[in-house]
Design a protein around this motif. Structure first.
Motif: not given
Lengths: 192, 61
Positions: A137-148
């Motif tokens: 998706q070109p209109n989505f930037a994503v940062l994955r964050v680990a809860y722990a």
């Protein structure tokens, strides 16, 4: 970047409420309706916005969400329209912990729990599908964050979040919102 | 009706196989292959599990 809608997403019980709390504490406006009130599962509140559930058919609230953070489970991301920009903070947590926490929540709601093994496989498939889709998706930037990591090393993780959001966050205030005692249903070393 | 592109060589192999096995058309053969693969992957079942769980928890309608 300031016009982008900040989406806090992930599976239920993966730390999305915590992320909303720290964003709010750090000065990011949040879009919530306070319909779902705090309870033993989320003593500090859910930070939810009921209208996200109908995003497939009602998108009229989206312009008001620009520059704000709104919480949305991962399955609803597929329904977001392509004419907005999104910065997604995607919360990740050990799936066994997620499932145990969800089972407790279902028990409190008086609803039956599904087979944990089948559900774990289904969630694995779902997460894989979501992340693959997000990459396209070109209109989505994503940062994955680990809860722990967020709970055990809030300063580092909040700095990552702040960089992703364009340095809009008061990191100290945000870090003060992280309460490690709320990290329950944690998998012990023996269980891994 | 949606279309998919496949390599010419694979198309020819599929056409011959469909003929040999006795399918009435290549489309029927391809649809059958896809159905079988989807059954193996249990995708629809997984989708149902996820939807039911999220609905039960009150996160979707």
């Amino acid at each position: 970047m300031t016009d982008a809608i900040i989406i806090v997403s992930g599976l239920p019980r993966s730390g999305t409420s915590l992320m909303m709390q720290l964003l709010a504490a750090g000065g990011i406006p949040t879009l919530t309706d306070h319909i779902r009130t705090p309870d033993p599962d989320n003593p500090r509140g859910y930070y939810e916005f009921e209208r996200v559930k109908k995003v497939k058919t009602d998108r009229t609230w989206l312009p008001d969400a620009r520059g704000k953070a709104v919480k949305m489970v991962s399955q609803l991301l597929f329904d977001l329209p392509t004419d907005e920009n999104y910065r997604v903070l995607f919360m990740e947590r050990d799936l066994d912990e997620v499932l145990i926490s969800q089972e407790k929540m279902l028990a409190r709601l008086g609803r039956p729990a599904a087979n944990r093994h089948e559900l774990k496989q289904a969630f694995l498939w779902h997460l894989n599908r979501v992340h693959k889709w997000l990459l396209e998706q070109p209109n989505f930037a994503v940062l994955r964050v680990a809860y722990a990591d967020l709970v055990t090393h809030p300063t580092e993780q909040i700095a990552r979040v702040n960089a992703f959001l364009g340095e809009r966050l008061d990191e100290q205030q945000a870090a003060a919102a992280v309460d490690p005692t709320l990290y329950r249903n944690r998998k012990t070393r023996e269980e891994t | 009706m949606p279309k998919v592109h496949i390599e010419s060589a694979l198309y020819e192999r599929a056409r011959k196989a469909a003929d040999a096995i006795g399918y009435s058309s290549l489309e029927e053969f391809v649809a059958h292959c896809i159905e079988n693969e989807l059954k193996k992957l249990n995708i629809e079942e997984a989708e149902k599990h996820v939807t039911n769980q999220l609905r039960g928890l009150g996160y979707i309608e």
